[in-house]
Write an enzyme that holds these catalytic residues in place. Structure first.
Site, PDB file in Angstrom:
ATOM      1  CD  GLU A 371      92.610  75.471  35.607  1.00  0.00           C
ATOM      2  OE1 GLU A 371      91.940  76.514  35.725  1.00  0.00           O
ATOM      3  OE2 GLU A 371      93.749  75.429  35.145  1.00  0.00           O
ATOM      4  CB  THR A 373      86.578  70.768  43.598  1.00  0.00           C
ATOM      5  OG1 THR A 373      85.601  71.521  44.318  1.00  0.00           O
ATOM      6  CG2 THR A 373      87.951  70.952  44.251  1.00  0.00           C
TER       7      THR A 373
HETATM    8  C1  LIG Z   1      97.541  67.224  39.135  1.00  0.00           C
HETATM    9  C2  LIG Z   1      97.180  68.604  39.630  1.00  0.00           C
HETATM   10  C3  LIG Z   1      97.684  69.717  38.986  1.00  0.00           C
HETATM   11  C4  LIG Z   1      97.405  70.998  39.469  1.00  0.00           C
HETATM   12  N1  LIG Z   1      97.960  72.109  38.841  1.00  0.00           N
HETATM   13  C5  LIG Z   1      97.828  73.329  39.422  1.00  0.00           C
HETATM   14  C6  LIG Z   1      98.529  74.465  38.874  1.00  0.00           C
HETATM   15  O1  LIG Z   1      99.193  74.370  37.832  1.00  0.00           O
HETATM   16  N2  LIG Z   1      98.463  75.656  39.538  1.00  0.00           N
HETATM   17  C7  LIG Z   1      97.722  75.808  40.679  1.00  0.00           C
HETATM   18  O2  LIG Z   1      97.719  76.908  41.222  1.00  0.00           O
HETATM   19  N3  LIG Z   1      97.033  74.749  41.208  1.00  0.00           N
HETATM   20  C8  LIG Z   1      97.077  73.521  40.621  1.00  0.00           C
HETATM   21  N4  LIG Z   1      96.407  72.441  41.163  1.00  0.00           N
HETATM   22  C9  LIG Z   1      95.689  72.614  42.411  1.00  0.00           C
HETATM   23  C10 LIG Z   1      94.172  72.566  42.277  1.00  0.00           C
HETATM   24  O3  LIG Z   1      93.697  73.691  41.613  1.00  0.00           O
HETATM   25  C11 LIG Z   1      93.604  72.382  43.698  1.00  0.00           C
HETATM   26  O4  LIG Z   1      93.903  71.066  44.084  1.00  0.00           O
HETATM   27  C12 LIG Z   1      92.102  72.644  43.743  1.00  0.00           C
HETATM   28  O5  LIG Z   1      91.825  74.016  43.610  1.00  0.00           O
HETATM   29  C13 LIG Z   1      91.472  72.137  45.052  1.00  0.00           C
HETATM   30  O6  LIG Z   1      92.198  72.556  46.164  1.00  0.00           O
HETATM   31  P1  LIG Z   1      92.620  71.498  47.295  1.00  0.00           P
HETATM   32  O7  LIG Z   1      93.231  70.313  46.626  1.00  0.00           O
HETATM   33  O8  LIG Z   1      93.432  72.221  48.304  1.00  0.00           O
HETATM   34  O9  LIG Z   1      91.251  70.994  47.906  1.00  0.00           O
HETATM   35  P2  LIG Z   1      90.419  71.721  49.092  1.00  0.00           P
HETATM   36  O10 LIG Z   1      90.178  73.146  48.755  1.00  0.00           O
HETATM   37  O11 LIG Z   1      91.058  71.393  50.399  1.00  0.00           O
HETATM   38  O12 LIG Z   1      89.036  70.939  48.972  1.00  0.00           O
HETATM   39  C14 LIG Z   1      88.857  69.619  49.490  1.00  0.00           C
HETATM   40  C15 LIG Z   1      87.394  69.230  49.291  1.00  0.00           C
HETATM   41  O13 LIG Z   1      86.555  70.147  50.017  1.00  0.00           O
HETATM   42  C16 LIG Z   1      85.593  70.726  49.131  1.00  0.00           C
HETATM   43  N5  LIG Z   1      85.320  72.101  49.548  1.00  0.00           N
HETATM   44  C17 LIG Z   1      86.205  73.118  49.689  1.00  0.00           C
HETATM   45  N6  LIG Z   1      85.574  74.238  50.059  1.00  0.00           N
HETATM   46  C18 LIG Z   1      84.248  73.921  50.135  1.00  0.00           C
HETATM   47  C19 LIG Z   1      83.083  74.672  50.448  1.00  0.00           C
HETATM   48  N7  LIG Z   1      83.118  75.968  50.747  1.00  0.00           N
HETATM   49  N8  LIG Z   1      81.886  74.025  50.441  1.00  0.00           N
HETATM   50  C20 LIG Z   1      81.814  72.707  50.118  1.00  0.00           C
HETATM   51  N9  LIG Z   1      82.897  71.949  49.830  1.00  0.00           N
HETATM   52  C21 LIG Z   1      84.088  72.562  49.810  1.00  0.00           C
HETATM   53  C22 LIG Z   1      86.209  70.638  47.753  1.00  0.00           C
HETATM   54  O14 LIG Z   1      85.211  70.634  46.738  1.00  0.00           O
HETATM   55  C23 LIG Z   1      86.948  69.311  47.830  1.00  0.00           C
HETATM   56  O15 LIG Z   1      86.079  68.270  47.543  1.00  0.00           O
HETATM   57  C24 LIG Z   1      96.598  71.151  40.633  1.00  0.00           C
HETATM   58  C25 LIG Z   1      96.061  70.009  41.248  1.00  0.00           C
HETATM   59  C26 LIG Z   1      96.321  68.755  40.757  1.00  0.00           C
HETATM   60  C27 LIG Z   1      95.733  67.548  41.432  1.00  0.00           C
END
Ligand SMILES: Cc1cc2nc3c(=O)[nH]c(=O)nc-3n(C[C@H](O)[C@H](O)[C@H](O)COP(=O)(O)OP(=O)(O)OC[C@H]3O[C@@H](n4cnc5c(N)ncnc54)[C@H](O)[C@@H]3O)c2cc1C
Length: 392
Positions: A371, A373
């Site tokens: 939701e 990070t």
């Molecule tokens: C247990 C679990 C349940 C979930 N349930 C759902 C769900 O029901 N539906 C759904 O749609 N999603 C769900 N998610 C997904 C979740 O919303 C995403 O994991 C989250 O939005 C982050 O995306 P990512 O993991 O791809 O990380 P990334 O976007 O790859 O980010 C990796 C890191 O880079 C940082 N970062 C990214 N962009 C920038 C920037 N511009 N500047 C600085 N830092 C940056 C982030 O803060 C993070 O630390 C779930 C995740 C988990 C772990």
């Protein structure tokens, strides 16, 4: 897990700010968590199984659609009651709260806000009663923090749409009856659609080996030429603002929920520190442990005040997305810090399933990421106060 002895901290007498209805709703949820969640949650988490036995109880305490009008089966409560229910459920376990959040804010909310009357009548009562469970597909393998880049697509075939693509990290996916899915049309516009289990080409493989939210099932949504009837498109809002509107509602609930996890860790550490004798006195009598406990209750109290005020603004329709981001970011970080400190107060016992702290700590590692990070919410606040976008 040992007996649930939880006593909620209320250091600033914040119960005085709550109405009779808020207290009734909160206390019913609190009692249900003690009775139905605490006795089974440790084993469910250890076995990485979603405890289906709690679905009817979640519906009964109004956790499925707390603020959805009663005519659609919801509880018709205000935003503070919604928050208090999430707080109490997450006091039990963040995974259980995740199931309730997804159902309410990410499945029922978009159908209620963006759906037509037929869609509301067809799905909302079944979701409110727990007969149907739903999931929300926004995140993709290549698009997490930047969902606007999504690759999942729908193509207009005349009498239906054809859906192709994949979603990842989707809570409730392995058993959901319906999925609210976000996909781009041929013009690149994001549309919301309702995908039903059983549609040909739609599969939901489970994601295994998580160390976090183990009592919540997570999976993928795979769409291979899935035929979507036109009546399954949510007609009343499109563009990225549509899924972001759902996230506002869910993030608001998470801000409250994180307080619950923090309260449970604090209460456990306080009780343990008074009982654990080292060097001939309770460890609660040492300055170092008192520092941890005093800082915990200070941070919980600040978070309670922030969140209560946000609830008032939300009830008045004045809460902004950036204000919600600030509360989600602050409260989850606060809870994670408290979980880590509380675990230390318990020494070796803190790593066992006898106590809830380690489970909360591991759960919160997901809550701080999903939701939006921790970092992304900071960028939202930064954008709001400077007017300058720092995402790119
Ligand atoms: C247990 C679990 C349940 C979930 N349930 C759902 C769900 O029901 N539906 C759904 O749609 N999603 C769900 N998610 C997904 C979740 O919303 C995403 O994991 C989250 O939005 C982050 O995306 P990512 O993991 O791809 O990380 P990334 O976007 O790859 O980010 C990796 C890191 O880079 C940082 N970062 C990214 N962009 C920038 C920037 N511009 N500047 C600085 N830092 C940056 C982030 O803060 C993070 O630390 C779930 C995740 C988990 C772990």
């Amino acid at each position: 897990m040992s007996q649930d002895l939880f006593q909620a901290p209320d250091y600033y007498q914040l119960d005085d700010l709550l109405s009779e209805e808020h207290l009734l709703v909160r206390d019913a949820a609190r009692e249900w968590v003690k009775r139905a969640v605490s006795p089974i949650i440790e084993q469910a988490a250890q076995e990485a199984k979603f405890p289906t036995s709690i679905i009817s109880g979640l519906a009964e305490i109004g956790a499925f659609g707390p603020y959805i009008p009663e005519e659609y089966g919801g509880a018709g409560l205000d935003q503070i009651s919604y928050g208090l229910i999430m707080q109490e459920i997450e006091r039990g376990d963040s995974g259980v709260r995740s199931t309730a959040s997804v159902q309410s804010s990410l499945v029922m909310y978009p159908i209620w806000k963006y759906g037509n009357e037929a869609q509301k009548q067809k799905y909302l009562p079944k979701l409110a009663s727990g007969e149907f469970l739903g999931c929300f597909g926004l995140t993709e393998p290549n698009h997490g923090s930047n969902p606007g880049g999504m690759e999942t697509k729908i193509k207009d075939m005349g009498d239906h749409y054809l859906l192709n693509g994949a979603k990842m990290w989707i809570s409730n996916a392995p058993f959901a009856d319906i999925a609210v899915v976000w996909a781009k049309n041929e013009e690149g516009r994001i549309k919301g659609l309702i995908v039903e289990r059983g549609m040909e080409g739609f599969t939901t493989p489970e994601t295994h080996n998580k160390w976090s939210l183990r009592a919540s099932a997570t999976g993928e949504l795979i769409f291979d030429n899935v035929k979507i009837p036109k009546e399954n498109i949510l007609p009343n809002k499109d563009g990225l603002g549509a899924p972001l509107g759902c996230l506002d509602s869910a993030r608001y609930g998470i801000a409250w929920g994180a307080i619950g996890a923090a309260m449970d860790c604090y209460d456990t550490a306080l009780r343990y520190s008074k009982e654990r004798i080292q060097f001939d006195k309770p460890i609660a009598g040492t300055q170092l442990q008192q520092k941890k406990l005093a800082e915990m209750i200070t941070e919980i109290t600040k978070a309670q005040l922030l969140t209560w005020r946000l609830g008032v603004l939300k009830n008045e329709g004045r809460a902004t997305s950036a204000q919600i981001s600030m509360a989600k970011r602050n409260n989850v970080d606060m809870a994670l810090t408290i979980a880590r400190d509380a675990r230390q107060v318990l020494g070796a016992m803190g790593i066992t399933g006898e106590y809830s702290i380690m489970r909360h700590m591991m759960n919160l590692e997901s809550v701080v990421t999903y939701e939006g990070t921790h970092d992304i919410h900071l960028l939202i606040t930064g954008f709001d106060i400077t007017g300058i976008q720092a995402f790119k």
